[in-house]
Scaffold this motif. Structure first.
Motif, PDB file in Angstrom:
ATOM      1  N   PHE A   3       0.840  -1.183   0.000  1.00  0.00           N
ATOM      2  CA  PHE A   3       0.000   0.000   0.000  1.00  0.00           C
ATOM      3  C   PHE A   3       0.881   1.241   0.000  1.00  0.00           C
ATOM      4  N   TRP A   5       0.494   5.006   0.749  1.00  0.00           N
ATOM      5  CA  TRP A   5      -0.472   5.881   1.414  1.00  0.00           C
ATOM      6  C   TRP A   5      -0.319   7.301   0.917  1.00  0.00           C
ATOM      7  N   CYS A  19      -4.136   5.079   8.967  1.00  0.00           N
ATOM      8  CA  CYS A  19      -3.593   4.187   7.928  1.00  0.00           C
ATOM      9  C   CYS A  19      -3.655   2.731   8.374  1.00  0.00           C
ATOM     10  N   GLU A  23      -5.880  -0.057   6.553  1.00  0.00           N
ATOM     11  CA  GLU A  23      -5.215  -1.238   6.008  1.00  0.00           C
ATOM     12  C   GLU A  23      -5.792  -2.513   6.606  1.00  0.00           C
ATOM     13  N   ARG A  27      -7.076  -5.163   3.708  1.00  0.00           N
ATOM     14  CA  ARG A  27      -6.358  -6.401   3.380  1.00  0.00           C
ATOM     15  C   ARG A  27      -7.283  -7.605   3.177  1.00  0.00           C
ATOM     16  N   HIS A  50       0.138  -3.930  -5.976  1.00  0.00           N
ATOM     17  CA  HIS A  50       0.418  -2.626  -5.382  1.00  0.00           C
ATOM     18  C   HIS A  50      -0.828  -1.755  -5.491  1.00  0.00           C
ATOM     19  N   PHE A  51      -1.098  -1.015  -4.432  1.00  0.00           N
ATOM     20  CA  PHE A  51      -2.275  -0.158  -4.390  1.00  0.00           C
ATOM     21  C   PHE A  51      -1.909   1.205  -3.829  1.00  0.00           C
ATOM     22  N   VAL A  53      -3.501   4.394  -1.923  1.00  0.00           N
ATOM     23  CA  VAL A  53      -4.666   4.638  -1.073  1.00  0.00           C
ATOM     24  C   VAL A  53      -4.698   6.098  -0.645  1.00  0.00           C
ATOM     25  N   VAL A  60      -9.163   3.611  -3.095  1.00  0.00           N
ATOM     26  CA  VAL A  60      -8.046   2.732  -3.440  1.00  0.00           C
ATOM     27  C   VAL A  60      -7.913   2.653  -4.953  1.00  0.00           C
TER      28      VAL A  60
END
Length: 91
Positions: A3, A5, A19, A23, A27, A50-51, A53, A60
């Motif tokens: 992630f 952020w 965060c 998360e 997840r 991979h993201f 956010v 997202v």
């Protein structure tokens, strides 16, 4: 699963806690989605996903760091299932 952020630059304790909380909820949701969409044809530890956010907007995006073959499989339903809207979410 990684992630990235996107925050307002404020790295205080409250931001870090937000965060972690987000998360913690993302997840399992993303993992279930990936297991359903990718059909076992992925890196076994989810490390290739991979993201990005946005903490403020609680949105997202699929990061372009994710291999394109997976993005193509995820994209049709990702936004609706993860973000609750059908706005495209490739960063």
């Amino acid at each position: 699963m990684h992630f990235n952020w996107l925050t307002s630059g404020d790295e205080n304790l409250a931001t870090k806690r937000a965060c972690i909380d987000m998360e913690y909820s993302l997840r399992p949701k993303i993992t279930r989605f990936l297991l359903k969409k990718i059909d076992g044809d992925f890196c076994s530890d989810f490390s290739c996903f991979h993201f990005d956010v946005d903490l403020k907007r609680k949105w997202v995006w699929i990061s372009e760091k994710t291999p394109m073959e997976y993005i193509k499989k995820m994209l049709p339903d990702f936004d609706t299932e993860i973000n609750g809207s059908n706005i495209s979410s490739v960063a």
